[in-house]
Design a protein around this motif. Structure first.
Motif, PDB file in Angstrom:
ATOM      1  N   ARG A   1       0.797  -1.222   0.000  1.00  0.00           N
ATOM      2  CA  ARG A   1       0.000   0.000   0.000  1.00  0.00           C
ATOM      3  C   ARG A   1       0.831   1.275   0.000  1.00  0.00           C
ATOM      4  O   ARG A   1       0.274   2.363  -0.181  1.00  0.00           O
ATOM      5  CB  ARG A   1      -0.948  -0.015   1.207  1.00  0.00           C
ATOM      6  CG  ARG A   1      -1.949  -1.162   1.137  1.00  0.00           C
ATOM      7  CD  ARG A   1      -2.997  -1.105   2.225  1.00  0.00           C
ATOM      8  NE  ARG A   1      -3.935  -2.221   2.113  1.00  0.00           N
ATOM      9  CZ  ARG A   1      -4.965  -2.431   2.928  1.00  0.00           C
ATOM     10  NH1 ARG A   1      -5.191  -1.584   3.928  1.00  0.00           N
ATOM     11  NH2 ARG A   1      -5.765  -3.479   2.754  1.00  0.00           N
TER      12      ARG A   1
ATOM     13  N   LYS B   1      -9.941  -4.568  -3.238  1.00  0.00           N
ATOM     14  CA  LYS B   1     -10.573  -3.251  -3.214  1.00  0.00           C
ATOM     15  C   LYS B   1     -12.044  -3.366  -3.612  1.00  0.00           C
ATOM     16  O   LYS B   1     -12.451  -4.317  -4.288  1.00  0.00           O
ATOM     17  CB  LYS B   1      -9.870  -2.304  -4.182  1.00  0.00           C
ATOM     18  CG  LYS B   1      -8.435  -1.965  -3.800  1.00  0.00           C
ATOM     19  CD  LYS B   1      -7.822  -0.966  -4.776  1.00  0.00           C
ATOM     20  CE  LYS B   1      -6.394  -0.599  -4.378  1.00  0.00           C
ATOM     21  NZ  LYS B   1      -5.792   0.397  -5.310  1.00  0.00           N
TER      22      LYS B   1
ATOM     23  N   TYR C   1      -9.709   0.026  -0.146  1.00  0.00           N
ATOM     24  CA  TYR C   1      -9.314  -1.290   0.347  1.00  0.00           C
ATOM     25  C   TYR C   1     -10.437  -1.896   1.173  1.00  0.00           C
ATOM     26  O   TYR C   1     -11.048  -1.240   2.013  1.00  0.00           O
ATOM     27  CB  TYR C   1      -8.038  -1.178   1.184  1.00  0.00           C
ATOM     28  CG  TYR C   1      -6.813  -0.862   0.355  1.00  0.00           C
ATOM     29  CD1 TYR C   1      -6.304  -1.803  -0.537  1.00  0.00           C
ATOM     30  CD2 TYR C   1      -6.161   0.363   0.472  1.00  0.00           C
ATOM     31  CE1 TYR C   1      -5.182  -1.511  -1.308  1.00  0.00           C
ATOM     32  CE2 TYR C   1      -5.036   0.661  -0.296  1.00  0.00           C
ATOM     33  CZ  TYR C   1      -4.546  -0.283  -1.184  1.00  0.00           C
ATOM     34  OH  TYR C   1      -3.437  -0.002  -1.947  1.00  0.00           O
TER      35      TYR C   1
END
Length: 539
Positions: A289, A308, A314
């Motif tokens: 991330r 996602k 997310y």
């Protein structure tokens, strides 16, 4: 009312609590009959039959004094001559069920009514305030996590991606046993089976069997110190799940008092599991991330982190992922290991069953290659053995408790909202009302026709025994659980001839209070295949 002897080795705080409870119960003895439900002609408004209880405390004093606790329920239901009973533990109705008919009613016909979980300190701690799927209440969080796990983590695509990881550990299992044979070492089958389940779980979850860079496995497959500590903490955490501890029913009065040490135990062991899991998760979250990720998704953690929603957000938070990883750890290892130990013990006790299993392996696979996951659909007799072990040797007396979400009925009796529902696994699988010769180990009872007309599966949807559960709270990892279990048994049998270790003594199928073999199965082996088929260990 059923009374059990009190042990003399109770912790001091617990002794004080016990004296308090018994004193209160004694003072109110004359009012006991007031706690009995009023009989009515309308059975649907009557609670299931149960033993007489004390005012306020109900049957809690008897539960506290019972050793072991499961016998208290067994003896009470036998005395009451009922397959469904209601126990009152300080205002909590605990409904115990020994009938497959009522169990099907609960988890098939009225599944939505009993889809909740109890809000207990141990479950709250393990699930980090109920963030994981199996422990969370029936609602939005449960639905979200189950959807993610069912459609992504346990999907055919993801499980196929992890075939290579599981195969490495199946090879490592054989390499480890072969190295022990070369050193003439005694094999503790329980320890070996748990180590295998642990290694497979770590591979699928984290993409590696070594959870720390400083402590790696030995070159023959033995777990390193950190891995052993991690595995021990996982089992200790598992043992903190609800098991009719009086602390589970007195939380509203004594939460924070650490009654019988349960609160401290679950916090200590759960934190230890997290101390190994969380650094890997934090590192991986940062990689995906913040740093752009890896070339490809390679394990369950990668899958969780990269998911996602339709808006590009997310799906799973790091805290939810950490909670779910603890749950995966405690759910994945004990069942295959317990099933393996009992199955091989039963085969050694019944050589004809072992002969049939070996014959099936020789016909389906032969001796020129190692058995693979792709062979599992054709190993019906082996799977019938696993089913029979689930039936007669379950890994726990009761399934994890369900909770009634609303007032409803079971078996014609009234079940109030908030009641805890407990299905007795051992009583179902060993019931003479369900099974002919229930204490006889007979895999053939699970085969259809000639054994090849229909594939044998390990899940039992009709609740005649409990393997992986069914309904909304049923195990979503049936496929991977079956694979781990059957491939371990198949590899063991195909690659080695097993016999009792000379120092083990006579083979006894006696079980302890936790339904494990009373004595861990100690064995010795000899190779059954050509030397070139035994793989080398791969870390």
């Amino acid at each position: 009312m059923i009374m059990m002897s009190v042990t003399t080795s109770l912790p001091y705080p617990f002794q004080i609590l016990l004296v308090f409870i018994i004193t209160l119960a004694s003072i109110t003895l004359l009012g006991r009959m007031l706690s009995r439900p009023t009989k009515t002609k309308d059975r649907s408004r009557q609670l299931p039959p149960g033993p007489r209880g004390w005012p306020i405390l109900g049957n809690l004093p008897e539960l506290i004094m019972a050793r072991p606790k499961y016998k208290y329920f067994h003896l009470a239901m036998k005395e009451l001559q009922t397959e469904i009973a209601c126990f009152n533990f300080a205002g909590v109705h605990a409904i115990t069920i020994n009938s497959d008919v009522i169990a099907r009613e609960a988890f098939k016909e009225r599944d939505a009514d009993f889809a909740d979980r109890p809000h207990l300190f141990s479950m709250q701690t393990i699930g980090d305030n109920f963030k994981s799927m199996g422990i969370s209440s029936y609602g939005e969080q449960f639905m979200k996590m189950k959807r993610v796990i069912t459609t992504e983590i346990m999907s055919a695509k993801t499980l196929n991606m992890l075939v290579a990881a599981r195969t490495i550990e199946a090879d490592n299992l054989i390499a480890h046993v072969h190295s022990m044979y070369q050193r003439s070492e005694t094999i503790d089958l329980r320890e070996l089976s748990r180590a295998y389940g642990y290694a497979v779980t770590m591979r699928m979850l984290f993409g590696r069997r070594n959870i720390t860079k400083e402590n790696v496995s030995s070159d023959d497959g033995r777990l390193g110190k950190a891995q052993k500590d991690h595995l021990e903490a996982i089992f200790n955490t598992l043992n903190c799940l609800p098991s009719f501890s009086h602390a589970d029913y007195l939380e509203r009065w004594f939460k924070g008092w650490n009654i019988d040490g349960q609160e401290e135990m679950v916090k200590l062991n759960c934190n230890l599991v997290r101390s190994y899991n969380n650094p890997i998760i934090d590192e991986r979250v940062k990689l995906w991330r913040e740093k752009g990720g890896k070339a490809s998704v390679e394990d369950w953690i990668d899958t969780f982190i990269t998911l996602k929603d339709e808006n590009g957000n997310y799906l799973v938070t790091p805290d939810e992922l950490k909670a779910q990883c603890v749950e995966f750890c405690i759910a994945a290892i004990d069942n295959p290991a317990n099933n393996m130990e009992w199955t091989l013990a039963e085969m050694l006790k019944n050589p004809e069953i072992l002969r049939k299993a070996l014959k099936e392996l020789d016909v389906v696979v032969g001796k020129k290659r190692l058995v693979q996951e792709s062979d599992i659909p054709n190993l019906n007799y082996l799977k019938a053995c696993c089913r029979e072990t689930f039936r007669i040797h379950p890994s726990a007396h009761f399934i994890p408790p369900h909770v009634a979400r609303q007032d409803t009925t079971l078996g014609g009796y009234f079940i109030p909202k908030g009641s805890h529902i407990h299905i007795c696994r051992s009583e179902l699988g060993r019931s003479p009302k369900i099974w002919k010769d229930p204490l006889v180990y007979k895999p053939e009872r699970h085969l259809k026709g000639d054994g090849n007309s229909k594939e044998v599966i390990l899940v039992e949807t009709e609740m005649r025994f409990i393997s992986f559960g069914t309904g909304r709270r049923g195990c979503v990892g049936v496929k991977v659980g079956t694979t781990m279990m059957v491939i371990m048994l198949a590899r063991f049998l195909q690659a080695f001839n097993w016999k009792l270790d000379p120092g083990f003594g006579l083979l006894s199928l006696e079980e302890d209070d936790a339904m494990l073999m009373a004595k861990p199965l100690l064995l010795s082996v000899e190779p059954r295949l050509a030397p070139n088929l035994y793989p080398k260990f791969r870390p």
